[in-house]
Scaffold this motif. Structure first.
Motif, short mmCIF file in Angstrom:
data_model
loop_
_atom_site.label_atom_id
_atom_site.label_comp_id
_atom_site.label_asym_id
_atom_site.label_seq_id
_atom_site.Cartn_x
_atom_site.Cartn_y
_atom_site.Cartn_z
N UNK A 215 -124.41 -69.69 43.13
CA UNK A 215 -124.05 -68.87 41.97
C UNK A 215 -122.54 -68.63 41.92
N UNK B 180 -120.39 -70.73 42.84
CA UNK B 180 -119.84 -71.97 42.28
C UNK B 180 -120.04 -72.01 40.77
N UNK B 181 -121.19 -71.52 40.31
CA UNK B 181 -121.41 -71.48 38.86
C UNK B 181 -120.36 -70.59 38.21
N UNK B 182 -120.09 -69.43 38.84
CA UNK B 182 -119.09 -68.52 38.28
C UNK B 182 -117.72 -69.19 38.31
N UNK B 183 -117.53 -70.07 39.29
CA UNK B 183 -116.26 -70.77 39.42
C UNK B 183 -116.17 -71.98 38.49
N UNK B 184 -117.00 -72.00 37.48
CA UNK B 184 -116.95 -73.04 36.45
C UNK B 184 -117.27 -74.43 36.97
N UNK B 185 -117.97 -74.51 38.09
CA UNK B 185 -118.30 -75.84 38.60
C UNK B 185 -119.45 -76.40 37.78
N UNK C 185 -120.51 -81.07 40.26
CA UNK C 185 -119.55 -80.56 41.25
C UNK C 185 -120.24 -79.67 42.27
N UNK D 153 -119.60 -81.04 45.75
CA UNK D 153 -118.56 -80.33 46.50
C UNK D 153 -119.06 -79.12 47.27
N UNK E 4 -123.13 -61.32 34.01
CA UNK E 4 -122.46 -62.52 34.51
C UNK E 4 -123.03 -63.79 33.90
N UNK F 230 -125.94 -65.05 35.13
CA UNK F 230 -126.72 -65.71 36.18
C UNK F 230 -128.21 -65.44 35.99
N UNK G 84 -123.14 -69.00 32.71
CA UNK G 84 -122.19 -68.21 33.50
C UNK G 84 -120.81 -68.85 33.54
N UNK G 85 -120.80 -70.19 33.65
CA UNK G 85 -119.52 -70.86 33.85
C UNK G 85 -118.61 -70.73 32.63
N UNK H 235 -116.01 -64.84 33.23
CA UNK H 235 -116.01 -63.66 34.09
C UNK H 235 -115.91 -64.10 35.55
N UNK H 236 -115.47 -63.20 36.41
CA UNK H 236 -115.44 -63.53 37.83
C UNK H 236 -116.28 -62.50 38.57
N UNK H 237 -116.96 -62.97 39.61
CA UNK H 237 -117.86 -62.07 40.32
C UNK H 237 -117.55 -62.10 41.80
N UNK I 277 -112.16 -72.75 41.77
CA UNK I 277 -112.44 -72.43 40.37
C UNK I 277 -111.38 -72.97 39.43
N UNK J 32 -111.75 -76.70 38.96
CA UNK J 32 -112.83 -77.01 38.04
C UNK J 32 -112.42 -76.89 36.59
N UNK J 33 -111.41 -76.05 36.33
CA UNK J 33 -110.98 -75.97 34.94
C UNK J 33 -109.76 -76.84 34.69
#
Ligand SMILES: Nc1ncnc2c1ncn2[C@@H]1O[C@H](COP(=O)(O)OP(=O)(O)OP(=O)(O)O)[C@@H](O)[C@H]1O
Ligand SMILES: [Mg+2]
Lengths: 357, 363
Positions: A252, A254-259, A263, A267, B50, B52, B72-73, B77-79, B99, B102-103
């Motif tokens: 999760x 990683x999901x928040x990290x836009x992966x 990825x 990764x 978030x 999730x 979420x992506x 937001x950051x968690x 992160x 990834x962007x």
């Protein structure tokens, strides 16, 4: 790991380690005997194989067998086609002489003096001993590798093993990822189905798979060996069970990290599943390297033979070329041993949890 | 600057309803704290924001656009997770850069941002280490750093300090407050530690059983709890909540329970015979020698002398525990019997359903 470096364990202390306060307890003796027996049992045949692989054909056939590659000396004698083995014979008058044996009739052997081939002798076999020399028969290795195209077989085996293992690891880990990271209806049913295929013996699917392979026109190509066994239920199961233990928070995060999903797989999940991947890699390499039945069925031209098929070729119906078989068996062993030595350090669990509290 | 709005959000896992229709708005730059007992749905609510966790019905809006279907992506937001969830196989630097990579941010900018955040959180020295080689507080900072570098629209914290020891928790709490002052930013913070809630929050949301009990400024909740649950939850040590029955007493009424009798002027909403919960904070109970003015006689069963302050735990018939908190040192021994008086202006009265009748009674 940390402990091992903290109080250094040398081979010496390890080999003389005792139970408790330095005294020799009966369990110490028992343990050492037991361990020694284990080593002999496991390691003995390998050592024997390696030593024997350097023996000449004559040395191999000798009875009683010798431990070291001692070969009996043989000489060319004028008037005889084949080289003759040399013996130290005790003649009737008590003198000793190095003679070459022409043939053996019952308990008497006919011998000839290599220096002057006109002189022949009849000597009882109890009065002669073979003359040996320490000789490493490297031709056991060189000849098959050059003359019988064993290099080619080796290359084929390497290609099959490497490509098949790479494909196996990739698709098995992708399947495992899907079946462990996502939660969806029927996930367990699919997993049961995958594991269920383990119960089908290979002999049952041999013919159907062969038909598929032929209709895809893959017979006599290495793909015919690589592709059919690439997805293994054992591998999917092994990797999935491991991935299930990865903390969900990591995924999760990683999901928040836009992966992207790819990825996350590539990764985050794959590096963390390294211990399981290493185990599967070792399994896969051993399966592929030692595979015999399936290659035998789909590969029947010698330029696509794998090592195991090549080894089989030395085993004629009437004549078994043991010296070549032994030497090439050693060759086939080497890569597996090296790979195991390299990968086993990855098989340490618990890496995945170290980033958590 | 980001505004977050929840509109009648509901969530159920199969047949189990976890969140029962929550309406809430978080203003831009606000530090909002969700508090509540374990299992009340704080984490679930945070994860809903978030992205999730899917919601069963309702709407989540970020900056006035509904984000229900947005993963979420892409919510920006950051968690910070309770477990920190640092990637164990990456160095601290990589953890923070992940992160941004990834962007598809240029390397130079990633480097600059990571170093800036590391500087601010004082973790520059550990950038090359793996999380395994860090202490709890350092990991905590890395987790926060990972959120900061992304420059997110809002920060979500799920009990970020609960794995730290008491001392470090106090220190980190201060740092978080300083951080919020420095970078501004909307922050939503989940905790069940109400000291954290009181000290950090601009606005506290008290949750229980998947519903919002009360929303307000920390002192507002402390002074004017809207129900008995909030009254008992906010404040440490807990407010004493005494079950009493109202009786007529001249012009006014009296609340009685056992030997307790609290005479009050008439209070609208209370008539004789009603069941009333009387709430009084430990610091608002005085020890009175003046007979006639005391509300209750209670026996001390435990007295805790901390030097600077004193806690007395008393019992009376029909009251199991009455906590008294007084500054300074009180020469009171276990077993002593005290006459006590409640401060009328600081008394909270709740009806049989726990709803507030009045916060503070005139005397
Ligand atoms: N996957 C799930 N399936 C069913 N019920 C769940 C699931 N996840 C959470 N719950 C329930 O939802 C409720 C709220 O859980 P949540 O994790 O939000 O609590 P919390 O307020 O964060 O508690 P804590 O302070 O202990 O972290 C709990 O009663 C929990 O049992
Ligand atoms: Mg929680």
């Amino acid at each position: 790991m940390a402990d091992a470096t903290a109080n250094r364990v040398t081979v010496g202390t390890l080999l003389t380690a005792r139970r408790g306060n330095g005294k020799l307890h009966w369990t110490d003796i028992f343990t050492y005997l037991y361990l020694g027996f284990g080593i002999l049992l496991m390691f003995g045949p390998v050592v024997w194989l390696v030593l024997s692989s350097f023996k000449t054909p004559a040395g191999l056939l000798e009875f009683p067998p010798t431990m070291l590659p001692l070969g009996q000396i043989s000489v060319e004698v004028e008037g005889y086609d084949d080289p003759l083995p040399v013996f130290r014979a005790t003649l009737e008058d008590g003198t000793q002489k190095d003679l070459a044996q022409i043939r053996r009739i019952g308990i008497v052997s006919q011998m000839v003096d290599p220096a002057n081939p006109e002189n022949t002798y009849k000597v009882p076999i109890s009065d002669r001993t073979p003359v040996r020399e320490f000789r490493i028969a490297t031709e056991n290795y060189v000849e098959p590798l050059q003359r019988f195209n064993f290099g080619r077989y080796l290359w084929n085996s390497v290609v099959v093993t490497v490509v098949a293992t790479a494909i196996t690891l990739l698709i098995n880990s992708m399947a495992a990822y899907g079946l462990s990271i996502y939660e969806f209806r029927g996930r367990n049913a699919i997993m049961l189905f995958v594991i269920g295929t383990l119960m089908i013996p290979i002999t049952v699917i041999l013919v159907p798979v062969y038909l598929v392979v032929t209709s895809l026109d893959m017979v006599n190509s290495l793909w015919a060996v690589i592709l059919p066994g690439a997805a293994t239920p054992t591998g999917v199961f092994l990797l999935r069970q491991y991935m299930l233990t990865l903390p969900r928070d990591l995924i999760e995060a990683a999901r928040m990290d836009k992966a992207s999903e790819w990825q996350i797989y590539w990764r985050v999940v794959l590096p963390l599943a390294m211990p399981a991947i290493a185990v599967l890699a070792i399994f896969s390499i051993m399966w592929r390297w030692n595979d015999f039945l399936w290659p035998l069925i789909v590969l029947n031209r010698s330029e696509v033979y794998t090592l195991q098929l090549g080894l089989n070729a030395f085993q004629g119906e009437l004549d078994v070329q043991w010296h070549f078989i032994l030497a090439m068996t050693v060759v086939t062993l080497i890569p597996v041993v090296l790979i195991f030595a390299f990968l086993q350090r990855f098989i340490t669990t618990g890496i995945a949890n170290s980033g958590m509290k | 600057m980001t505004q977050i709005e929840l509109k009648d959000v509901r969530k159920s896992y199969g047949a189990v309803d976890v969140i029962h229709g929550i309406n809430l708005s978080v203003d831009s730059g606000e530090f909002v704290v969700f508090v509540g007992p374990s299992g009340c749905g704080k984490s679930t609510l945070l994860r809903i924001i978030a992205g999730l966790e899917d919601i069963t019905s309702g709407a989540v809006e970020i900056d006035a656009s509904v984000v229900n279907g947005i993963p979420a992506s892409e919510r920006g937001l950051a968690m910070v997770f309770q477990s920190y969830a640092l990637y164990p196989h990456m160095s601290v630097y990589k953890n923070m850069a992940f992160g941004l990579e990834n962007s598809k941010m240029p390397k130079a900018e990633i480097d600059q941002r990571v170093r800036e955040a590391a500087e601010m959180l004082q973790i520059t020295d550990y950038l090359d280490r793996r999380p395994k080689a860090l202490s709890g507080g350092q990991r905590q900072r890395v987790a926060i750093g990972r959120a900061i570098v992304r420059d997110p629209r809002a920060f979500l914290f799920d009990e970020p300090l609960s794995n730290l020891d008491a001392e470090l928790r106090v220190a980190m709490r201060k740092e978080l407050a300083a951080l919020h002052a420095k970078i501004g930013g909307t922050m939503i913070y989940v905790t069940h530690d109400q000291t954290e809630a009181m000290t950090l929050a601009d606005k506290i949301v008290v949750l229980q059983g998947g519903v919002v009990e009360q929303v307000g400024k920390p002192l507002d909740l402390y002074n004017n709890p809207q129900n008995a649950f909030v009254a008992g939850f906010i404040g440490s040590p807990r407010m004493n909540l005494l079950k009493t029955t109202a009786e007529a007493d001249g012009d006014g009424i009296a609340l009685t329970a056992g030997n307790m009798r609290v005479a009050l002027p008439a209070v609208s909403g209370i008539s004789p015979g009603d069941t009333v919960t009387c709430g009084i904070r430990p610091e608002h109970i005085a020890i009175s020698d003046d007979t006639g003015l005391d509300d209750i006689t209670a026996k001390v069963f435990l007295s805790e002398q901390l030097g600077g302050e004193t806690y007395l735990y008393c019992e009376a018939d029909s009251i199991d525990n009455l906590t008294i908190h007084q500054p300074g040192q009180l020469p009171v021994n276990n077993g002593e019997v005290l006459k006590l008086r409640f401060d009328r202006a600081q008394m909270h009265l709740f009806d049989a359903d726990g709803k507030v009748i009045t916060n503070g009674v005139s005397s």
